[in-house]
Each structure stands twice: as C-alpha cells, then as structure tokens.
Design a protein around this motif. Structure first.
Motif, short mmCIF file in Angstrom:
data_model
loop_
_atom_site.label_atom_id
_atom_site.label_comp_id
_atom_site.label_asym_id
_atom_site.label_seq_id
_atom_site.Cartn_x
_atom_site.Cartn_y
_atom_site.Cartn_z
N VAL A 172 -2.01 -33.70 43.97
CA VAL A 172 -0.87 -34.00 44.84
C VAL A 172 -0.01 -35.09 44.21
O VAL A 172 -0.52 -36.03 43.59
CB VAL A 172 -1.34 -34.38 46.27
CG1 VAL A 172 -2.28 -35.57 46.25
CG2 VAL A 172 -0.16 -34.64 47.21
N GLU A 173 1.30 -34.93 44.34
CA GLU A 173 2.27 -35.95 43.94
C GLU A 173 3.50 -35.74 44.81
O GLU A 173 3.42 -35.04 45.81
CB GLU A 173 2.57 -35.89 42.43
CG GLU A 173 3.02 -34.53 41.91
CD GLU A 173 4.49 -34.26 41.98
OE1 GLU A 173 5.24 -34.91 41.23
OE2 GLU A 173 4.91 -33.37 42.76
N MET A 174 4.66 -36.32 44.47
CA MET A 174 5.75 -36.31 45.45
C MET A 174 7.14 -35.97 44.93
O MET A 174 8.13 -36.18 45.64
CB MET A 174 5.79 -37.67 46.17
CG MET A 174 4.48 -38.02 46.86
SD MET A 174 4.53 -39.57 47.76
CE MET A 174 5.57 -39.14 49.13
N PHE A 217 3.37 -39.70 51.83
CA PHE A 217 2.17 -40.32 51.26
C PHE A 217 1.18 -40.61 52.40
O PHE A 217 -0.01 -40.35 52.27
CB PHE A 217 2.54 -41.60 50.52
CG PHE A 217 1.40 -42.19 49.74
CD1 PHE A 217 1.17 -41.81 48.43
CD2 PHE A 217 0.55 -43.12 50.32
CE1 PHE A 217 0.10 -42.33 47.70
CE2 PHE A 217 -0.52 -43.65 49.61
CZ PHE A 217 -0.75 -43.25 48.30
N SER A 261 -4.50 -40.62 38.78
CA SER A 261 -4.76 -42.03 39.10
C SER A 261 -5.78 -42.18 40.22
O SER A 261 -6.36 -43.25 40.38
CB SER A 261 -3.46 -42.72 39.52
OG SER A 261 -2.93 -42.08 40.66
N ASP A 262 -5.99 -41.12 40.99
CA ASP A 262 -6.94 -41.22 42.11
C ASP A 262 -7.43 -39.83 42.50
O ASP A 262 -6.91 -38.82 42.02
CB ASP A 262 -6.28 -41.91 43.31
CG ASP A 262 -5.00 -41.23 43.75
OD1 ASP A 262 -3.94 -41.52 43.17
OD2 ASP A 262 -5.07 -40.39 44.65
N THR A 289 2.11 -40.11 38.19
CA THR A 289 0.68 -40.08 38.49
C THR A 289 0.44 -39.10 39.64
O THR A 289 1.37 -38.71 40.36
CB THR A 289 0.14 -41.47 38.90
OG1 THR A 289 0.89 -41.91 40.03
CG2 THR A 289 0.26 -42.46 37.78
N CYS A 290 -0.82 -38.71 39.80
CA CYS A 290 -1.16 -37.77 40.88
C CYS A 290 -2.58 -38.06 41.37
O CYS A 290 -3.35 -38.76 40.72
CB CYS A 290 -1.05 -36.33 40.38
SG CYS A 290 -2.20 -35.92 39.05
N GLY A 291 -2.88 -37.48 42.52
CA GLY A 291 -4.23 -37.54 43.07
C GLY A 291 -4.88 -36.17 42.90
O GLY A 291 -4.33 -35.17 43.35
N ILE A 339 -8.42 -37.30 45.69
CA ILE A 339 -8.40 -36.98 47.12
C ILE A 339 -9.82 -36.58 47.55
O ILE A 339 -10.22 -36.77 48.70
CB ILE A 339 -7.44 -35.78 47.38
CG1 ILE A 339 -6.04 -36.08 46.87
CG2 ILE A 339 -7.43 -35.34 48.83
CD1 ILE A 339 -5.37 -37.29 47.46
N1 HPA Z 1 -0.63 -38.71 46.97
C1 HPA Z 1 0.66 -38.55 46.68
N2 HPA Z 1 1.18 -38.93 45.54
C2 HPA Z 1 0.38 -39.50 44.64
C3 HPA Z 1 -0.97 -39.70 44.87
C4 HPA Z 1 -1.50 -39.28 46.10
O1 HPA Z 1 -2.71 -39.43 46.37
N3 HPA Z 1 -1.51 -40.30 43.79
C5 HPA Z 1 -0.50 -40.47 42.91
N4 HPA Z 1 0.64 -39.98 43.41
#
Ligand code: HPA
Length: 235
Positions: free
Chosen positions: A179-181, A159, A204-205, A90-92, A207
């Motif tokens: 953004v992700e990690m 995070f 998923s969200d 998932t990512c923002g 920023i």
């Molecule tokens: N930041 C970092 N990694 C993520 C985020 C985030 O907002 N959402 C999902 N993975």
C-alpha cells in the motif's frame, strides 16, 4: 511558471524523480547530483535540477496523497514539459513475497480514490506503468544486483482509515503486494498526457506484522532505489 512550482521553464529537466518528502528531494539532489539549481521553494516543496553522470535530471517533492501529488505532476507536465516521471517512495507490504527493505517496481495500481471516478465515471481506467520504463527497471535491478519485485500496489487515499482492515483484505484478495498513496494518479495522468511514468518503492513497513525499517537503515535502502531510478533513466 505555474502556481505551486515557480521558476523558469528552462530550469526543469524533462526527466524528474518524485519523492513525497521535500527533504528527501534535498537529500537526493545533494547526494546524487552535481551542478545543482534549487528551482522551487514554494510551500517548502523543494525542486532541484542537476547532473548525474552528465545527464540532466530534476527532483521534485510532491507531498503525500493523490491530490497533492496531482498538483505537482500536472504543473511539471503542463507548464514545464516533463516527459519521464519516476516516483521514488515507500510502501507498506501486504504480501509474503515482499519483505522489509525490498524494492517494489509498481506495474499497476488498484485504488480507493474518488479521483478517477470523478474523471471517468463508469469507464474504469487501469492505471499502469509505462512498459519501456518498467522493463528497463527490471533489467537494471538485475544488473545492479538489487532485489526488486514487480507487482500491483494499492494506492489508498487515507493513511488513517477506519475501514483499513476491510480495504486491506480486499487489496490482498485482489493480489496487491503493498500500500502507498500516489501511484494511481501518476499512472493515470501520464497516460492522459502521453508521457512515461514508473513508481519505485522501498518497503518501509509491514501491514501484516506491524514491523518498520529502523530509521538508521532507511536511508541505505532508499539510496539503492535512487540508484535504480537513475540507471533506469540513463543507462
Ligand atoms: N500506508 C500508506 N502509505 C504508506 C505506508 C502505509 O502503510 N507505508 C509507506 N507508505
């Protein structure tokens, strides 16, 4: 056998899906695969191998962040002979082009981690997806009628980052969409080892607005992305 994945080499498939969450690994395996073997339980970091439409595939949890991801990716490649790795995460979103629930196909990764600085020094490595997988994923998303955007992700080490505002502004200026990690490490290691890699992410969200996909909707969007990953590998 390796340190964090303890099993027999023959039980891991050359094609591996990589969710961060070990419970997502279990969900993917039990929802999409048959003839399951639960090959790793060390540290609760589930690894399963099974069949999808007759094709052998593994699903391995990686944990969050590049250092944890790196351990599992190293062992899959070096000890178990993995050849095609697809991160499913998932990512923002940081971009108006990319909405909640959309799928991002990560073409490249910008990064704030020290890992590649420590690996390469002044040589500025460009972590990028493997073209054949990227191209296949784009084509497959169209065939499956899924909205997928292709672009760069920002792979962040933290995070909870005191400099989040400053870094996110830089990432947006540079044109990163989300953004992700983990992806920078996946793309770096894949190229160093001459194997294939791709990251698929669901948003998923945000920023930009602080919105989140409600938990009840999360599984549906996530499962559509898993379909995309499996069709990309095998069709
Ligand atoms: N930041 C970092 N990694 C993520 C985020 C985030 O907002 N959402 C999902 N993975």
């Amino acid at each position: 056998m390796s340190i964090h994945i303890v099993t027999e080499k023959s039980l891991v498939a050359p094609d591996v899906l990589l969710p961060g969450d070990p419970l997502r690994a279990e969900h993917i395996a039990k929802t999409f695969l048959t003839d399951l073997v639960h090959y790793n339980t060390i540290r609760g970091m589930n690894g399963y191998t099974g069949l999808w439409n007759g094709h052998r595939v593994s699903v391995q949890g990686t944990g969050m962040g590049m250092p944890s991801f790196s351990i599992y990716a190293h062992e899959l490649i070096d000890a178990y002979g993995a050849k095609r790795l697809i991160r499913v995460g998932t990512c923002g979103t940081m971009s108006e082009e990319l909405n909640l629930r959309d799928i991002l196909i990560a073409q490249a990764s910008d990064c704030d981690s020290g890992m590649n600085l420590s690996r390469f020094g002044l040589y500025q490595f460009a972590p990028t997806a493997t073209y054949v997988l990227l191209e296949k994923a784009v084509r497959t998303a169209k065939e499956l009628n899924l909205k997928a955007v292709v672009g760069t992700v920002f792979t962040s080490d933290q995070f909870y980052d005191e400099k989040a505002e400053e870094k996110n502004a830089l990432a947006m200026k540079a044109g990163a969409l989300a953004v992700e990690m983990e992806s920078a490490e996946l793309y770096t290691l894949a190229r160093l080892r001459r194997i294939q890699a791709l990251t698929l992410l669901t948003v998923s969200d945000s920023i930009l607005t602080g919105e989140h996909v409600p938990p009840k909707d999360r599984q549906n969007t996530f499962d559509a992305m898993i379909e995309l990953a499996l069709h990309t590998l095998f069709f």
